[in-house]
Scaffold this motif. Structure first.
Motif, short mmCIF file in Angstrom:
data_model
loop_
_atom_site.label_atom_id
_atom_site.label_comp_id
_atom_site.label_asym_id
_atom_site.label_seq_id
_atom_site.Cartn_x
_atom_site.Cartn_y
_atom_site.Cartn_z
N VAL A 27 0.97 -1.28 -0.05
CA VAL A 27 -0.11 0.13 0.08
C VAL A 27 0.76 1.12 0.09
O VAL A 27 1.89 1.36 0.69
CB VAL A 27 -0.88 -0.03 1.14
CG1 VAL A 27 -1.77 1.29 1.26
CG2 VAL A 27 -1.76 -1.13 1.31
N ARG A 28 0.63 2.12 -0.90
CA ARG A 28 1.44 3.37 -1.05
C ARG A 28 0.41 4.65 -0.73
O ARG A 28 -0.64 4.37 -1.57
CB ARG A 28 2.14 3.42 -2.18
CG ARG A 28 3.46 2.39 -2.09
CD ARG A 28 4.31 2.82 -3.27
NE ARG A 28 5.23 1.82 -3.50
CZ ARG A 28 6.07 1.65 -4.71
NH1 ARG A 28 5.72 2.18 -5.70
NH2 ARG A 28 7.06 0.53 -4.77
N TYR A 29 1.00 5.72 -0.28
CA TYR A 29 0.15 7.04 -0.21
C TYR A 29 1.24 8.00 -1.07
O TYR A 29 2.14 8.14 -1.00
CB TYR A 29 0.03 7.48 1.02
CG TYR A 29 -0.42 8.96 1.20
CD1 TYR A 29 -1.69 9.25 0.53
CD2 TYR A 29 0.32 9.77 1.82
CE1 TYR A 29 -1.99 10.48 0.56
CE2 TYR A 29 -0.12 11.26 1.60
CZ TYR A 29 -1.29 11.48 1.16
OH TYR A 29 -1.81 12.77 1.35
N LEU A 30 0.58 8.82 -2.09
CA LEU A 30 1.31 9.65 -3.08
C LEU A 30 0.59 10.88 -2.66
O LEU A 30 -0.48 11.28 -2.93
CB LEU A 30 1.17 9.28 -4.35
CG LEU A 30 1.65 8.00 -5.03
CD1 LEU A 30 1.24 6.71 -4.52
CD2 LEU A 30 1.87 8.13 -6.44
N HIS A 31 1.35 11.86 -2.34
CA HIS A 31 1.14 13.13 -1.76
C HIS A 31 1.76 14.15 -2.74
O HIS A 31 3.07 14.51 -2.54
CB HIS A 31 1.56 13.38 -0.44
CG HIS A 31 1.15 14.74 0.31
ND1 HIS A 31 0.02 14.87 1.23
CD2 HIS A 31 1.84 16.00 0.14
CE1 HIS A 31 0.02 15.98 1.46
NE2 HIS A 31 1.04 16.97 0.85
N GLY A 32 0.83 14.64 -3.71
CA GLY A 32 1.18 15.50 -4.69
C GLY A 32 1.39 17.10 -4.16
O GLY A 32 0.80 17.59 -3.33
N SER A 33 2.80 17.47 -4.56
CA SER A 33 3.15 18.89 -4.45
C SER A 33 2.94 19.86 -5.43
O SER A 33 3.25 21.16 -5.17
CB SER A 33 4.50 18.98 -3.47
OG SER A 33 5.55 18.51 -4.49
N THR A 34 2.72 19.43 -6.71
CA THR A 34 2.49 20.42 -7.78
C THR A 34 1.10 20.77 -7.79
O THR A 34 0.06 20.01 -7.94
CB THR A 34 2.87 19.49 -8.92
OG1 THR A 34 4.19 19.16 -8.88
CG2 THR A 34 2.87 20.57 -10.18
N ASN A 35 1.12 22.10 -8.04
CA ASN A 35 -0.29 22.83 -8.44
C ASN A 35 -0.65 22.20 -9.54
O ASN A 35 -0.16 22.54 -10.56
CB ASN A 35 -0.08 24.30 -8.23
CG ASN A 35 -1.57 24.91 -8.24
OD1 ASN A 35 -2.75 24.10 -8.25
ND2 ASN A 35 -1.64 26.25 -8.41
N LEU A 36 -2.05 21.73 -9.90
CA LEU A 36 -2.55 21.42 -10.94
C LEU A 36 -3.10 22.31 -11.85
O LEU A 36 -3.41 22.38 -12.93
CB LEU A 36 -3.52 20.07 -10.83
CG LEU A 36 -2.89 18.85 -10.16
CD1 LEU A 36 -4.09 17.66 -9.88
CD2 LEU A 36 -1.81 18.42 -10.96
N ASP A 37 -3.37 23.42 -10.94
CA ASP A 37 -4.10 24.39 -11.55
C ASP A 37 -3.12 25.49 -12.43
O ASP A 37 -2.23 26.17 -11.73
CB ASP A 37 -4.85 25.48 -10.56
CG ASP A 37 -5.60 26.40 -11.45
OD1 ASP A 37 -5.18 27.41 -11.93
OD2 ASP A 37 -6.95 26.32 -11.02
#
Length: 226
Positions: free
Chosen positions: A194-204
């Motif tokens: 099980v993995r958790y991916l925490h995005g730090s790039t603004n998709l907007d």
């Protein structure tokens, strides 16, 4: 960076992983399949309390390459394909019509996580944990909307509409950079993770300083090493 540069960086990482392994005696490669539960996190709350994004399920595939440092530590590079996105459920009654609708955005990402893996003592069953960073690039995506309208007589009508995501028109960033943490169990050459991916790039990508959207994703997969 433009689209060609993003793809170039990802391909360079992908091509570097096999070459790194041949320089090591203790290396192995494998595959994993599973699912991904993802959501878009908004830095500012939605103004309409009835309009909120929730988790959407997608598919997840991975080709891990692992280089052993010692009996307990290893470096792991992964070539992954993950469906990320979110959905919006709507359910309301205007006095005559009962409307139940759902809009789901699903984006196909090519991901390259780079991880440090820590395992328990050697044995047939071993626990492990990993952490690191990932770089992803959105290949394409779709938005699917389904609405069911029921009148006061119980008559129902359902309509479905699907359209491709135009990243330029929607001002949506294709790049997704973030942190990864995970863990699981290994049974001989087989594993569950099980993995958790925490995005730090603004998709907007609109340039609005107050608008910020980030990927949040949990992957569940099973696979084996060769």
């Amino acid at each position: 960076m433009d689209r060609k540069t993003h793809l170039g960086v990802l391909l360079a990482l992908a091509l570097a992983l096999p070459s790194l392994t041949f320089a090591q005696k203790n290396w192995k490669a494998g595959f994993a399949v599973g699912g991904a539960s993802s959501q878009w996190y908004f830095s500012t709350p939605e103004e309409d309390p009835d309009f909120h994004w929730t988790n959407a399920w997608g598919l997840h595939f991975a080709l891990p390459v692992e280089i052993g440092i010692n009996d307990f530590l290893a470096f792991q590079g992964v070539l992954g394909w993950t469906q990320k996105g979110a959905k919006v459920p709507l359910d309301y009654f205007d006095g005559y019509y009962h409307v139940q609708a759902e809009s789901k955005a699903q984006v196909n990402y090519f991901d390259v996580p780079l991880l440090l893996k820590v395992s328990t003592k050697p044995g047939k069953v071993r626990g492990f944990a990993n952490a690191g960073v990932y770089l992803g690039f959105a290949l394409n995506g779709k938005i699917k909307a389904t609405a069911t309208v029921t009148d006061e007589n119980g008559h129902k009508e359902t309509e479905t509409d699907t359209e491709d995501i135009d990243f330029d028109e929607m001002e949506m960033n294709r790049t997704d950079l973030g942190l990864v943490v995970g863990g699981g169990l290994r049974f001989d050459q087989y594993f569950f993770e099980v993995r958790y991916l925490h995005g730090s790039t603004n998709l907007d990508n609109s340039g609005d300083a107050e608008a910020a959207i980030y990927n949040r994703c949990v992957t569940i997969s099973a696979g084996c090493f060769f």
